[in-house]
Design an enzyme around this catalytic site. Structure first.
Site, PDB file in Angstrom:
ATOM      1  N   PHE A 127       0.844  -1.199   0.000  1.00  0.00           N
ATOM      2  CA  PHE A 127       0.000   0.000   0.000  1.00  0.00           C
ATOM      3  C   PHE A 127       0.874   1.242   0.000  1.00  0.00           C
ATOM      4  CE2 PHE A 127      -0.309   2.306   4.025  1.00  0.00           C
ATOM      5  CZ  PHE A 127       0.389   1.469   4.869  1.00  0.00           C
ATOM      6  N   TRP A 161       8.613   4.926  -0.282  1.00  0.00           N
ATOM      7  CA  TRP A 161       8.575   4.024   0.871  1.00  0.00           C
ATOM      8  C   TRP A 161       7.530   2.920   0.752  1.00  0.00           C
ATOM      9  CZ3 TRP A 161      12.744   4.512   3.524  1.00  0.00           C
ATOM     10  CH2 TRP A 161      13.260   5.742   3.914  1.00  0.00           C
ATOM     11  N   GLU A 377       3.364   3.549  10.045  1.00  0.00           N
ATOM     12  CA  GLU A 377       1.927   3.711  10.338  1.00  0.00           C
ATOM     13  C   GLU A 377       1.668   4.935  11.208  1.00  0.00           C
ATOM     14  OE1 GLU A 377       0.247   1.811   8.589  1.00  0.00           O
ATOM     15  OE2 GLU A 377       1.074  -0.204   8.526  1.00  0.00           O
TER      16      GLU A 377
HETATM   17  C1  LIG Z   1      11.152   1.373   6.219  1.00  0.00           C
HETATM   18  C2  LIG Z   1       9.924   2.175   5.926  1.00  0.00           C
HETATM   19  C3  LIG Z   1       8.825   1.548   5.358  1.00  0.00           C
HETATM   20  C4  LIG Z   1       7.670   2.301   5.045  1.00  0.00           C
HETATM   21  N1  LIG Z   1       6.622   1.677   4.423  1.00  0.00           N
HETATM   22  C5  LIG Z   1       5.578   2.447   3.968  1.00  0.00           C
HETATM   23  C6  LIG Z   1       4.541   1.856   3.165  1.00  0.00           C
HETATM   24  O1  LIG Z   1       4.520   0.647   2.923  1.00  0.00           O
HETATM   25  N2  LIG Z   1       3.586   2.684   2.650  1.00  0.00           N
HETATM   26  C7  LIG Z   1       3.565   4.023   2.913  1.00  0.00           C
HETATM   27  O2  LIG Z   1       2.660   4.708   2.420  1.00  0.00           O
HETATM   28  N3  LIG Z   1       4.521   4.598   3.692  1.00  0.00           N
HETATM   29  C8  LIG Z   1       5.521   3.842   4.221  1.00  0.00           C
HETATM   30  N4  LIG Z   1       6.514   4.419   4.993  1.00  0.00           N
HETATM   31  C9  LIG Z   1       6.455   5.859   5.255  1.00  0.00           C
HETATM   32  C10 LIG Z   1       6.071   6.186   6.668  1.00  0.00           C
HETATM   33  O3  LIG Z   1       4.698   5.938   6.858  1.00  0.00           O
HETATM   34  C11 LIG Z   1       6.446   7.663   6.906  1.00  0.00           C
HETATM   35  O4  LIG Z   1       7.857   7.730   6.926  1.00  0.00           O
HETATM   36  C12 LIG Z   1       5.872   8.177   8.204  1.00  0.00           C
HETATM   37  O5  LIG Z   1       4.473   8.311   8.116  1.00  0.00           O
HETATM   38  C13 LIG Z   1       6.470   9.558   8.563  1.00  0.00           C
HETATM   39  O6  LIG Z   1       6.389  10.425   7.473  1.00  0.00           O
HETATM   40  P1  LIG Z   1       7.691  11.233   7.000  1.00  0.00           P
HETATM   41  O7  LIG Z   1       8.821  10.279   6.914  1.00  0.00           O
HETATM   42  O8  LIG Z   1       7.334  11.998   5.780  1.00  0.00           O
HETATM   43  O9  LIG Z   1       7.978  12.235   8.169  1.00  0.00           O
HETATM   44  P2  LIG Z   1       7.332  13.687   8.328  1.00  0.00           P
HETATM   45  O10 LIG Z   1       5.870  13.614   8.156  1.00  0.00           O
HETATM   46  O11 LIG Z   1       8.082  14.625   7.463  1.00  0.00           O
HETATM   47  O12 LIG Z   1       7.666  13.990   9.846  1.00  0.00           O
HETATM   48  C14 LIG Z   1       8.980  14.366  10.277  1.00  0.00           C
HETATM   49  C15 LIG Z   1       8.939  14.604  11.793  1.00  0.00           C
HETATM   50  O13 LIG Z   1       8.006  15.662  12.091  1.00  0.00           O
HETATM   51  C16 LIG Z   1       7.015  15.198  13.001  1.00  0.00           C
HETATM   52  N5  LIG Z   1       5.729  15.795  12.660  1.00  0.00           N
HETATM   53  C17 LIG Z   1       5.124  15.829  11.430  1.00  0.00           C
HETATM   54  N6  LIG Z   1       3.950  16.472  11.517  1.00  0.00           N
HETATM   55  C18 LIG Z   1       3.795  16.842  12.819  1.00  0.00           C
HETATM   56  C19 LIG Z   1       2.767  17.539  13.553  1.00  0.00           C
HETATM   57  N7  LIG Z   1       1.651  17.945  12.959  1.00  0.00           N
HETATM   58  N8  LIG Z   1       2.960  17.729  14.867  1.00  0.00           N
HETATM   59  C20 LIG Z   1       4.071  17.302  15.485  1.00  0.00           C
HETATM   60  N9  LIG Z   1       5.074  16.635  14.864  1.00  0.00           N
HETATM   61  C21 LIG Z   1       4.922  16.414  13.553  1.00  0.00           C
HETATM   62  C22 LIG Z   1       6.985  13.680  12.813  1.00  0.00           C
HETATM   63  O14 LIG Z   1       6.471  13.022  13.970  1.00  0.00           O
HETATM   64  C23 LIG Z   1       8.456  13.383  12.599  1.00  0.00           C
HETATM   65  O15 LIG Z   1       9.116  13.371  13.835  1.00  0.00           O
HETATM   66  C24 LIG Z   1       7.635   3.679   5.361  1.00  0.00           C
HETATM   67  C25 LIG Z   1       8.728   4.289   5.981  1.00  0.00           C
HETATM   68  C26 LIG Z   1       9.872   3.558   6.261  1.00  0.00           C
HETATM   69  C27 LIG Z   1      11.042   4.233   6.905  1.00  0.00           C
END
Ligand SMILES: Cc1cc2nc3c(=O)[nH]c(=O)nc-3n(C[C@H](O)[C@H](O)[C@H](O)COP(=O)(O)OP(=O)(O)OC[C@H]3O[C@@H](n4cnc5c(N)ncnc54)[C@H](O)[C@@H]3O)c2cc1C
Length: 398
Positions: A127, A161, A377
């Site tokens: 997904f 990702w 998640e």
């Molecule tokens: C190994 C791996 C597998 C993955 N697999 C999938 C997958 O199968 N499908 C998929 O769709 N995604 C997947 N992901 C993505 C994952 O869901 C995202 O990395 C995660 O949701 C965080 O998003 P981001 O990395 O863009 O961080 P960001 O959203 O950029 O956040 C960066 C930091 O800011 C903080 N932050 C962001 N918004 C706020 C707020 N409003 N208030 C306070 N703090 C905030 C976050 O907590 C974090 O500390 C995967 C990621 C990894 C590393």
């Protein structure tokens, strides 16, 4: 109480499934995990074994060839698998979320088309919500699907990702369709993209560039996905109508959060098992380190966290199975289990002293796997948003 993380009130079938999975984990996964993980090798033999046990169809209804089991059964199996190796639980996680979304929201034709083949593992799900510029802020998705005639769309954009991006054959991808709604999340739509497994341009307009190199969670493939003029029929929209994708995905990640909680429980249990064993084998100052109060107390703290996390996870799964809304319970479980998992893993690492830093010891792998659960998640910050929103709704001051 004799052992940690026991679950009261399981049926005979649940008990039997779990005993089989635990035995599979002890015999097939734990002895091979370290070597496969260090080689970043896809665990094909283990995945085949999971297919033979019916794990790909665990929650798919019997009428579609699955076992028709509950979220609780699924989560307890995931806990066992993650105790062996988190990557193996990752193989079935995205598959389970996509099958769940089709079961809950798919048209009859989509259920017939996909669920029987998903139950056997012939079709394997991934997904895709995240993009290079967004993860938490799902409503900001930039990949677009533009109408192309009366019965189709053209999709352009980059997704990021995708767990199982290369090995899967069905991707549920969330993209932007212009429904003209003022709320951005109401303009999102989930497309079911069936594709061959593999890398490169796997379909005209669909490219899976390569496997991303990660700190842990190895063996399993995590990839980008590029849509470049991909033509999708309107019949591939999950549920048949555009504009409902955000709700579909949020439902999917809600059960996904129980699943991530279960993974965290499995890793924390394994970290505890390794720590409590090592603490009795290693001696300093004339006695096993378990007899030093600091280490004994650390074991007590670890075990309490393992137990609390398990109970929270089981509660969230049972709530969903009962048909109740479980956004807050799943958010709390995901938050607590993933944070406790990181703490227990680090405590076990400390107990191992210098050997914990050696690649010959299993705790080294757990130390690299556990941090992912703080992110996947939805991060802990996002869970706190969900929890506080739910609480303020429930405890609204008059
Ligand atoms: C190994 C791996 C597998 C993955 N697999 C999938 C997958 O199968 N499908 C998929 O769709 N995604 C997947 N992901 C993505 C994952 O869901 C995202 O990395 C995660 O949701 C965080 O998003 P981001 O990395 O863009 O961080 P960001 O959203 O950029 O956040 C960066 C930091 O800011 C903080 N932050 C962001 N918004 C706020 C707020 N409003 N208030 C306070 N703090 C905030 C976050 O907590 C974090 O500390 C995967 C990621 C990894 C590393």
């Amino acid at each position: 109480m004799t052992r940690l993380a026991q679950t009261l009130g399981l049926t005979e079938i649940q008990t039997e499934i779990l005993a089989n999975v635990r035995s599979f984990v002890d015999k097939q996964i734990i002895p091979n995990a370290q070597e496969l993980e260090h080689a970043d090798e896809y665990p094909q033999a283990i995945v085949d074994g999971m297919g033979e046990m019916g794990l790909f169809g665990l929650m798919i209804p019997e009428e579609y060839g699955g076992l028709g089991e509950s979220l609780l059964t699924y989560a307890l199996c995931v806990e066992e698998l993650a105790r062996g190796w988190m990557s193996v639980s990752g193989v079935i996680n995205t598959h389970f979320i996509v099958a769940y979304m089709i079961r809950q929201h798919g048209t009859d034709e989509q259920k017939q088309r996909f669920l029987p083949r998903m139950a056997t593992g012939e079709v394997r799900g991934a997904f895709s919500m995240s993009e290079p510029e967004l993860g938490s802020d799902v409503a900001a998705i930039k990949t677009t699907a533009k109408r192309d005639g009366d019965d189709g769309y053209v999709i352009n954009g980059q997704k990021m990702w995708l767990t199982n991006g290369g090995s899967s054959t069905l991707v549920a991808a969330l993209v932007r369709t212009e429904e003209g709604h003022e709320k951005p999340h109401k303009n999102l739509t989930t497309f079911l993209v069936e594709k061959p497994a593999g890398f490169g341009e796997v379909l005209p307009g669909v490219t899976i560039p390569r496997k991303l190199d990660k700190m842990g969670y190895k063996g399993i493939d995590t990839t980008e996905l590029i849509f470049d003029g991909y033509r999708a029929p309107a019949t591939d929209i999950l549920g048949g109508a555009p504009g409902r994708g955000f709700a579909h995905m949020m439902d999917g990640v809600e059960v996904g959060r129980v699943n991530v909680s279960a993974r965290a429980c499995g890793i924390a249990q394994r970290a505890f098992e390794l720590g409590v064993k090592y603490a009795q084998q290693r001696s300093t100052f004339g006695k096993p380190i378990a007899d030093h109060q600091a280490i004994a107390f650390s074991l007590a703290e670890m075990a309490t966290k393992v137990e609390a996390a398990h109970l929270m996870m089981v509660n969230a799964a049972r709530l969903k199975d009962s048909g109740e809304r479980n956004d807050v319970a799943a958010g709390m479980a995901k938050y607590l289990c993933s944070e406790y998992c990181a703490e227990v893993t680090q405590a076990s690492f400390r107990i191992h002293g210098g050997y914990g830093y050696s690649k010959e010891f299993e705790i080294e792998r757990l130390m690299r796997d556990a941090p992912f659960l703080l992110i996947g998640e939805g991060t802990s910050e996002i869970q706190k948003q969900i929890i506080s929103k739910g609480l303020l709704r429930e405890y609204r001051a008059q």
